[in-house]
Scaffold this motif. Structure first.
Motif, PDB file in Angstrom:
ATOM      1  N   PHE A  32      35.960  48.964  48.198  1.00  0.00           N
ATOM      2  CA  PHE A  32      37.237  49.670  48.254  1.00  0.00           C
ATOM      3  C   PHE A  32      36.923  51.049  48.823  1.00  0.00           C
ATOM      4  CE2 PHE A  32      38.032  46.669  44.795  1.00  0.00           C
ATOM      5  CZ  PHE A  32      39.311  46.214  45.083  1.00  0.00           C
ATOM      6  N   LYS A  37      44.030  48.722  48.061  1.00  0.00           N
ATOM      7  CA  LYS A  37      44.027  48.747  46.605  1.00  0.00           C
ATOM      8  C   LYS A  37      43.793  47.351  46.031  1.00  0.00           C
ATOM      9  CE  LYS A  37      47.123  52.648  46.412  1.00  0.00           C
ATOM     10  NZ  LYS A  37      48.436  53.155  46.028  1.00  0.00           N
ATOM     11  N   GLN A 107      41.920  44.378  41.834  1.00  0.00           N
ATOM     12  CA  GLN A 107      42.895  45.436  42.058  1.00  0.00           C
ATOM     13  C   GLN A 107      42.408  46.730  41.440  1.00  0.00           C
ATOM     14  OE1 GLN A 107      46.608  44.755  40.061  1.00  0.00           O
ATOM     15  NE2 GLN A 107      47.649  46.393  41.144  1.00  0.00           N
ATOM     16  N   LEU A 108      42.655  47.836  42.145  1.00  0.00           N
ATOM     17  CA  LEU A 108      42.362  49.163  41.600  1.00  0.00           C
ATOM     18  C   LEU A 108      43.569  49.655  40.818  1.00  0.00           C
ATOM     19  CD1 LEU A 108      40.624  51.071  44.519  1.00  0.00           C
ATOM     20  CD2 LEU A 108      39.590  50.006  42.537  1.00  0.00           C
ATOM     21  N   SER A 112      43.728  57.600  40.627  1.00  0.00           N
ATOM     22  CA  SER A 112      44.126  58.804  41.372  1.00  0.00           C
ATOM     23  C   SER A 112      43.617  60.097  40.734  1.00  0.00           C
ATOM     24  CB  SER A 112      45.648  58.854  41.521  1.00  0.00           C
ATOM     25  OG  SER A 112      46.250  58.867  40.245  1.00  0.00           O
TER      26      SER A 112
END
Length: 183
Positions: A32, A37, A107-108, A112
């Motif tokens: 990634f 994402k 999936q991330l 953030s």
């Protein structure tokens, strides 16, 4: 005949697939890098029997001797660059018939607020043994004079997952460099 075997070996030696115990995984690592994402990993059962695979996240570290070892998730709290808190896997359990394949999504999530850097974990694919009937029927007599142990090999392996967030601060410098010539 020997030449034919050599040619066949050379043809199949360069195939970029990772298979062991009847399971083939593509790709060999997941990256990634900020643009995606969601990533997908393809699983294929190359064996002759139906198999169930359990999929989980593990952390690994390299020892001073160069060996890799598993790290418990609770122990990874000290490792600030572990991806186990920001990585999700769907599904966690896959049952594949012979020559059947399925995609597993990675999936991330909640990444953030993390500082820039490279976060790593591994996806662990482990074959789940067939679960037969548990216990004995009530009308079966148990022979208490015989003790037996059955060992079953369970195949499992990992692929690395690398999550790059932001631009890492890379600074290098050289000082006091000299050139010495040996005989």
């Amino acid at each position: 005949m020997l030449r034919l075997l050599y040619i066949l070996f050379m043809l199949f030696a360069g195939i970029p697939a990772f298979a062991q115990g009847g399971l083939m995984i593509m790709p060999k690592r997941v990256l990634f890098d900020g643009t995606k994402k969601i990533q997908e990993v393809s699983l294929a059962n190359t064996g002759s029997d139906t198999a169930t695979y359990l999929i989980s996240i593990v952390n690994m570290r390299m020892t001073d001797s160069g060996k890799t070892e598993f790290v418990k998730i609770a122990d990874s709290i000290t490792n600030n660059y572990s991806a186990n808190d920001i990585l999700r896997i769907y599904p966690h359990k896959v049952k594949l018939a012979p020559n059947q394949s399925q995609m597993v999504k990675l999936q991330l999530a909640r990444y953030s607020q993390l500082p820039p850097g490279e976060y790593r974990s591994h996806i662990y694919f482990r074959e789940s043994p067939d679960e037969g009937p548990r216990g004995l029927p009530s009308n079966t007599k148990k022979d208490t004079t015989i003790v037996s142990v059955q060992l079953t090999a369970i195949f499992g392996f990992t692929i690395p997952v690398i999550v790059r967030i932001g631009t890492p601060d890379l600074k290098t410098s050289l000082s006091d460099v000299s050139l010495q010539k040996d005989n």
